[in-house]
Design an enzyme around this catalytic site. Structure first.
Site, short mmCIF file in Angstrom:
data_model
loop_
_atom_site.label_atom_id
_atom_site.label_comp_id
_atom_site.label_asym_id
_atom_site.label_seq_id
_atom_site.Cartn_x
_atom_site.Cartn_y
_atom_site.Cartn_z
N CYS A 64 0.83 -1.20 0.00
CA CYS A 64 0.00 0.00 0.00
C CYS A 64 0.87 1.25 0.00
CB CYS A 64 -0.87 0.04 1.26
SG CYS A 64 -1.88 -1.41 1.55
N CYS A 65 0.39 2.24 -0.71
CA CYS A 65 0.92 3.60 -0.62
C CYS A 65 -0.26 4.53 -0.87
CB CYS A 65 2.10 3.84 -1.56
SG CYS A 65 1.70 3.86 -3.32
#
Length: 146
Positions: A64-65
């Protein structure tokens, strides 16, 4: 299954993702900032999680970002990784069935708790397509790693 889970920011979504991975009967290996806050660079935590997959320390990864795009790009730089940025459950299901994806990339900005639950259910219940056509597609993708 062992799931490496990485994020560059600790947001409330992390708690949902960890709980959902466990609810589906899998073990979470977390990579990212500690509970006391702070940030990690997304290329670094993504690479750490993905290397767990390529080194057989994890079976799959969720990276995730903020947008999910950077984590997806960084993950796909690793040989043997087929990361898919998924914004809905049907895309996650298709990534597993048609692409044999082994890394799920998610946006911390866009993914709600309800959507995360739908995506993870689709991801964990779908299987790579086992017919000749799908196997041929997987082989073509694998050949690109050479």
């Amino acid at each position: 299954m062992r799931i490496a889970l990485s994020t560059d920011l600790r947001t409330p979504l992390l708690d949902t993702l960890q709980a959902e991975v466990k609810r589906h009967g899998h073990t979470v290996i977390y990579v990212g900032p500690e509970a006391d806050g702070g940030e990690s660079d997304w290329p670094d935590v993504t690479s750490q999680a993905v290397r767990m997959v390529t080194d057989d320390k994890a079976d799959e990864a969720i990276v995730c970002c903020w947008t999910g795009t950077g984590a997806s790009i960084a993950a796909n730089k690793h040989r043997g990784v087929r990361a898919a940025l998924c914004t809905d459950a049907e895309t996650a299901r298709g990534a597993r069935v048609w692409n044999d994806a082994n890394v799920l990339a998610l946006s911390l900005r866009l993914t709600t708790d309800a959507l995360a639950k739908e995506i993870l259910t689709a991801w964990f219940t779908a299987q790579p397509g086992g017919d000749d056509w799908n196997r041929a597609q997987f082989a073509k993708i694998d050949a690109m790693d050479q």
